[in-house]
Write an enzyme that holds these catalytic residues in place. Structure first.
Site, PDB file in Angstrom:
ATOM      1  CE  LYS A 192     -20.679  22.608  10.189  1.00 26.43           C
ATOM      2  NZ  LYS A 192     -21.561  22.775  11.361  1.00 26.43           N
ATOM      3  NE  ARG A 233     -23.384  29.022   7.260  1.00 24.73           N
ATOM      4  CZ  ARG A 233     -23.705  28.153   6.305  1.00 24.73           C
ATOM      5  NH1 ARG A 233     -23.381  28.413   5.054  1.00 24.73           N
ATOM      6  NH2 ARG A 233     -24.337  27.035   6.597  1.00 24.73           N
ATOM      7  CG  HIS A 274     -20.696  31.479  11.015  1.00 24.61           C
ATOM      8  ND1 HIS A 274     -20.144  30.541  10.164  1.00 24.61           N
ATOM      9  CD2 HIS A 274     -21.854  30.923  11.462  1.00 24.61           C
ATOM     10  CE1 HIS A 274     -20.919  29.478  10.118  1.00 24.61           C
ATOM     11  NE2 HIS A 274     -21.970  29.682  10.883  1.00 24.61           N
ATOM     12  NE  ARG A 291     -21.408  25.001   7.483  1.00 26.73           N
ATOM     13  CZ  ARG A 291     -22.178  24.305   6.641  1.00 26.73           C
ATOM     14  NH1 ARG A 291     -21.765  24.098   5.390  1.00 26.73           N
ATOM     15  NH2 ARG A 291     -23.343  23.835   7.019  1.00 26.73           N
ATOM     16  CE1 TYR A 301     -28.935  32.858   9.819  1.00 26.05           C
ATOM     17  CE2 TYR A 301     -29.540  30.639   9.160  1.00 26.05           C
ATOM     18  CZ  TYR A 301     -28.583  31.562   9.551  1.00 26.05           C
ATOM     19  OH  TYR A 301     -27.281  31.154   9.682  1.00 26.05           O
ATOM     20  CG  HIS A 323     -28.549  24.890   7.442  1.00 28.46           C
ATOM     21  ND1 HIS A 323     -29.270  26.039   7.696  1.00 28.46           N
ATOM     22  CD2 HIS A 323     -27.275  25.157   7.856  1.00 28.46           C
ATOM     23  CE1 HIS A 323     -28.481  26.944   8.235  1.00 28.46           C
ATOM     24  NE2 HIS A 323     -27.275  26.436   8.332  1.00 28.46           N
TER      25      HIS A 323
END
Length: 298
Positions: free
Chosen positions: A172, A247, A244, A148, A279, A270
């Protein structure tokens, strides 16, 4: 309870108990601030405790005039979270958004770049420019590690574990993970670190930050966006791209080349495999190749 106090308390809850990043907290608070502005503009005198379903519906109806379905859904979700917090803290008994449904939206497929697009973007970097080697290292890291943009700008020298072949990434909620880094990418980072960064007068607070601006300070997210957009313009790339996008391309290209979805999930950081499953939007020609190569009846 007044709105400003509710916002302060909610902010502390999101930071400390939920462990959300500064950007995520700001996003959640913005949804509530939009509601507060609506109340002020329309001289509606209700506190977070007394506001009811009728007023919330009127606010969402008004806001929806300027929002697409995805943004409407995000607003409703953000407000639900705020009022759920008030219930959790025993300020309210009900959530005024419980009977308000979000608009139906399809899952948005991420934009991706082809391998040629990425090669062209990186090749367009002017290495004679003082920031050229830095920008090349940045794009190589974005694409080869799937970071990110905030993870990239916060990357530290102490996060480089090149002997082991990994980067330590703080994602995150301050959750840490180790991401493999290719030897070629390590090479570009080391060229920047040893030949360019060493000659910068570094600000004391940013001594451990890897990627710096020419004043020796940490790069901003906006600067990374600008670097990429300028390169896209330079090669006349007819796509709207951002950090992004690298990514997304990282994950898509790994999947197309046979990588395990669980491994991609771990590298992207994730929490849920369902996030990574977006994806699996592979093109039909690739799907044909997969079935021709692996189906027992081929």
């Amino acid at each position: 309870m007044k709105w400003h106090q509710a916002l302060e308390d909610y902010s502390m809850y999101l930071k400390i108990e939920r462990g959300l990043s500064v950007n995520s907290v700001s996003s959640y608070l913005l949804d509530v601030k939009k509601l507060i502005t609506y109340l002020e503009v329309n001289t509606i005198s209700h506190s977070p405790i007394t506001i009811d379903n009728v007023i919330i519906k009127a606010f969402i109806y008004e806001a929806a005039k300027n929002l697409n379905p995805r943004s409407q859904s995000r607003l409703i979700s953000g407000l639900k979270g705020f009022f759920n917090y008030l219930i959790f803290e025993d300020y309210r008994k009900d959530n005024p958004l419980d009977t308000i449904d979000s608009p139906r939206i399809g899952r948005k497929l991420p934009d991706t770049l082809s391998e040629n697009d990425i090669n062209n973007l990186i090749s367009a970097i002017d290495l004679t420019h003082p920031q050229g080697q830095r920008n090349k290292a940045i794009l190589e890291v974005l694409y080869s590690c799937g970071l990110r943009v905030s993870e990239l700008t916060n990357l530290k020298l102490s996060d480089l574990f090149f002997e082991e072949g990994f980067l330590k990434i703080t994602g995150k909620g301050d959750k840490q993970r180790f991401v493999p880094i290719l030897e070629d990418t390590q090479k570009y980072v080391l060229i920047y670190k040893n030949e360019i960064r060493n000659h910068i007068k570094i600000h004391p607070e940013h001594q451990d930050i890897l990627f710096l601006n020419r004043r020796g300070k940490q790069l901003t997210r906006a600067m990374i966006f600008t670097i990429i957009k300028d390169l896209a313009t330079k090669i006349k790339l007819d796509k709207t791209i951002s950090p992004h996008t690298f990514r997304h391309s990282f994950a898509t290209h790994l999947l197309e080349n046979g990588a395990d979805l669980r491994a991609i999930q771990l590298m992207l950081g994730h929490e849920s495999i369902t996030t990574t499953e977006i994806y699996t939007h592979l093109d039909r020609s690739h799907l044909t190749t997969v079935i021709n190569n692996f189906h027992p009846r081929k």
